[in-house]
Design an enzyme around this catalytic site. Structure first.
Site, PDB file in Angstrom:
ATOM      1  N   ASN A   2       0.959  -1.234  -0.137  1.00 38.05           N
ATOM      2  CA  ASN A   2       0.044   0.073  -0.099  1.00 38.05           C
ATOM      3  C   ASN A   2       0.710   1.312  -0.029  1.00 38.05           C
ATOM      4  OD1 ASN A   2      -1.817   2.018   0.686  1.00 38.05           O
ATOM      5  ND2 ASN A   2      -2.304   1.402   2.694  1.00 38.05           N
TER       6      ASN A   2
ATOM      7  N   LYS B 149       0.133   4.128  -0.040  1.00 44.88           N
ATOM      8  CA  LYS B 149      -0.637   5.454   0.334  1.00 44.88           C
ATOM      9  C   LYS B 149      -0.354   6.662  -0.472  1.00 44.88           C
ATOM     10  CE  LYS B 149      -0.343   3.082   4.707  1.00 44.88           C
ATOM     11  NZ  LYS B 149      -0.349   3.351   6.238  1.00 44.88           N
TER      12      LYS B 149
ATOM     13  N   GLU C 205      -6.849   4.676   8.033  1.00 46.49           N
ATOM     14  CA  GLU C 205      -6.645   5.938   7.650  1.00 46.49           C
ATOM     15  C   GLU C 205      -8.030   6.621   7.041  1.00 46.49           C
ATOM     16  OE1 GLU C 205      -3.035   5.327   5.399  1.00 46.49           O
ATOM     17  OE2 GLU C 205      -1.826   4.707   7.393  1.00 46.49           O
TER      18      GLU C 205
ATOM     19  N   SER D 164       3.511  -2.143  10.182  1.00 47.38           N
ATOM     20  CA  SER D 164       5.130  -2.078  10.535  1.00 47.38           C
ATOM     21  C   SER D 164       5.633  -3.450  10.008  1.00 47.38           C
ATOM     22  CB  SER D 164       5.474  -1.767  11.811  1.00 47.38           C
ATOM     23  OG  SER D 164       5.208  -0.246  12.112  1.00 47.38           O
TER      24      SER D 164
ATOM     25  N   GLY E 275       2.660   2.387  10.374  1.00 48.39           N
ATOM     26  CA  GLY E 275       3.683   3.315  10.274  1.00 48.39           C
ATOM     27  C   GLY E 275       4.212   4.049  11.615  1.00 48.39           C
TER      28      GLY E 275
ATOM     29  N   HIS F 214      -9.557   0.981   5.182  1.00 47.45           N
ATOM     30  CA  HIS F 214      -8.266   1.101   5.747  1.00 47.45           C
ATOM     31  C   HIS F 214      -8.374   2.148   6.932  1.00 47.45           C
ATOM     32  CE1 HIS F 214      -4.320   2.433   6.685  1.00 47.45           C
ATOM     33  NE2 HIS F 214      -3.712   1.420   5.913  1.00 47.45           N
TER      34      HIS F 214
ATOM     35  N   GLU G 184      -5.176  -5.134  11.016  1.00 50.08           N
ATOM     36  CA  GLU G 184      -4.527  -3.857  10.832  1.00 50.08           C
ATOM     37  C   GLU G 184      -4.562  -3.121  12.307  1.00 50.08           C
ATOM     38  OE1 GLU G 184      -2.438  -3.017   6.896  1.00 50.08           O
ATOM     39  OE2 GLU G 184      -4.204  -1.564   7.219  1.00 50.08           O
TER      40      GLU G 184
HETATM   41  P1  PGA Z   1       2.831   0.360   7.563  1.00 48.25           P
HETATM   42  O1  PGA Z   1       1.376   0.410   6.942  1.00 48.25           O
HETATM   43  O2  PGA Z   1       3.487  -1.026   6.936  1.00 48.25           O
HETATM   44  O3  PGA Z   1       3.591   1.374   7.184  1.00 48.25           O
HETATM   45  O4  PGA Z   1       2.679   0.211   9.156  1.00 48.25           O
HETATM   46  C1  PGA Z   1       0.529  -0.629   6.977  1.00 48.25           C
HETATM   47  C2  PGA Z   1      -0.784  -0.250   6.214  1.00 48.25           C
HETATM   48  O5  PGA Z   1      -1.337   0.753   6.631  1.00 48.25           O
HETATM   49  O6  PGA Z   1      -1.480  -0.955   5.508  1.00 48.25           O
END
Ligand code: PGA
Length: 261
Positions: free
Chosen positions: A13, A15, A102, A219, A179, A100, A173
């Protein structure tokens, strides 16, 4: 009960971190070279809408598939700024990330009911949805991890028919791990994955529940992937930060390919 080995699914992803044609080439060309022999893992790259055309052109002839990061749950209409699932399939997009965290918590306050509508519309258009669920840090600290994941499962997934649910991928998640560099431990990941599979079993029966793939996201990197992916109910990963490094992302795909050959 059918005992089967679920095929791993690894999603990258991007983003809003890469999105021009140039950036997409710089990311995908070396990545495709590194993973071109892998057949036993579903690999999805999800760039922003502006990069989908370039990405779809670049992956032609490879095993890698392209996913969108969002879509609107209607085919056509007065929905300024939104993207229809059929616009995506017309480009050659096969997957879509839905719900997601976010989008649930930062950019759009998306609700379970909206996410459920998107999942239905994605399936109707022939897209494979990756449906994200996961608790925030304060929810985990209050002991509400299961309740939050159950509510999101019930609101955004469990209205699907048995046939539909085998066509989706669930991504667990934990919001606190996204992140932040704070990965869930393999034990913490397995606990929630096992819990989600139990919810699937209660609703759809064991045969169906065993077919649904549940990815871990938060992460994931090339150092922790092996241990996370070795958990019995973890069927791959949804990777944010590490998917921006073609070499690291390819490594994660290779790790997955080694575990379930
Ligand atoms: P990240 O993001 O690997 O940077 O923690 C994962 C995601 O949001 O799908």
């Amino acid at each position: 009960m059918v005992l089967l080995m679920r095929k791993f699914v690894i999603g990258g992803n991007w983003k809003m971190n890469r999105g021009t044609a140039q950036e997409t080439k710089e990311m995908l060309v070396p990545f495709l070279k590194a993973v071109h022999t892998l057949k036993n893992v579903d690999i999805i790259v999800a760039p922003p809408f502006t990069a989908l055309q370039t990405a779809c052109d670049l992956i032609k002839g490879s095993m890698v598939k392209i996913g969108a990061q969002n879509m609107y749950p209607e085919v056509k209409g007065a929905f300024t700024g939104e993207i229809s699932p059929v616009f995506l399939t017309a480009l050659g997009v096969n997957w879509v990330i839905l719900g997601h965290s976010e989008r649930r918590h930062i950019v759009a306050s998306e609700t379970d009911i909206l996410i459920f509508k998107k999942v239905k519309a994605a399936l109707a258009a022939g897209l494979t949805p990756i449906v994200c669920v996961g608790e925030k840090l304060e929810e985990r600290e209050k002991g509400n991890t299961e309740e939050v994941n159950r509510t999101q499962f019930e609101g955004s997934i469990s209205g699907l028919s048995a046939t539909e649910v085998t066509k989706i991928v669930i991504a667990y998640e934990p919001v606190w791990a996204i992140g932040t560099g704070k990965t869930a431990t393999p034990v913490q990941a397995q606990e929630v994955h096992g819990f989600l599979r139990n919810l699937l079993t209660k609703k759809y029966g064991a045969d169906i529940a065993q077919q649904v793939r549940i990815q871990y996201g938060g992460s994931v990197n090339d150092k922790n992937a092996k241990e996370l992916f070795s958990q019995p109910d973890v069927d791959g990963g949804l990777v944010g930060g590490a998917s921006l490094d073609p070499e690291a992302f390819a490594k994660i795909c290779l790790i997955a390919a080694e575990i379930r050959k």
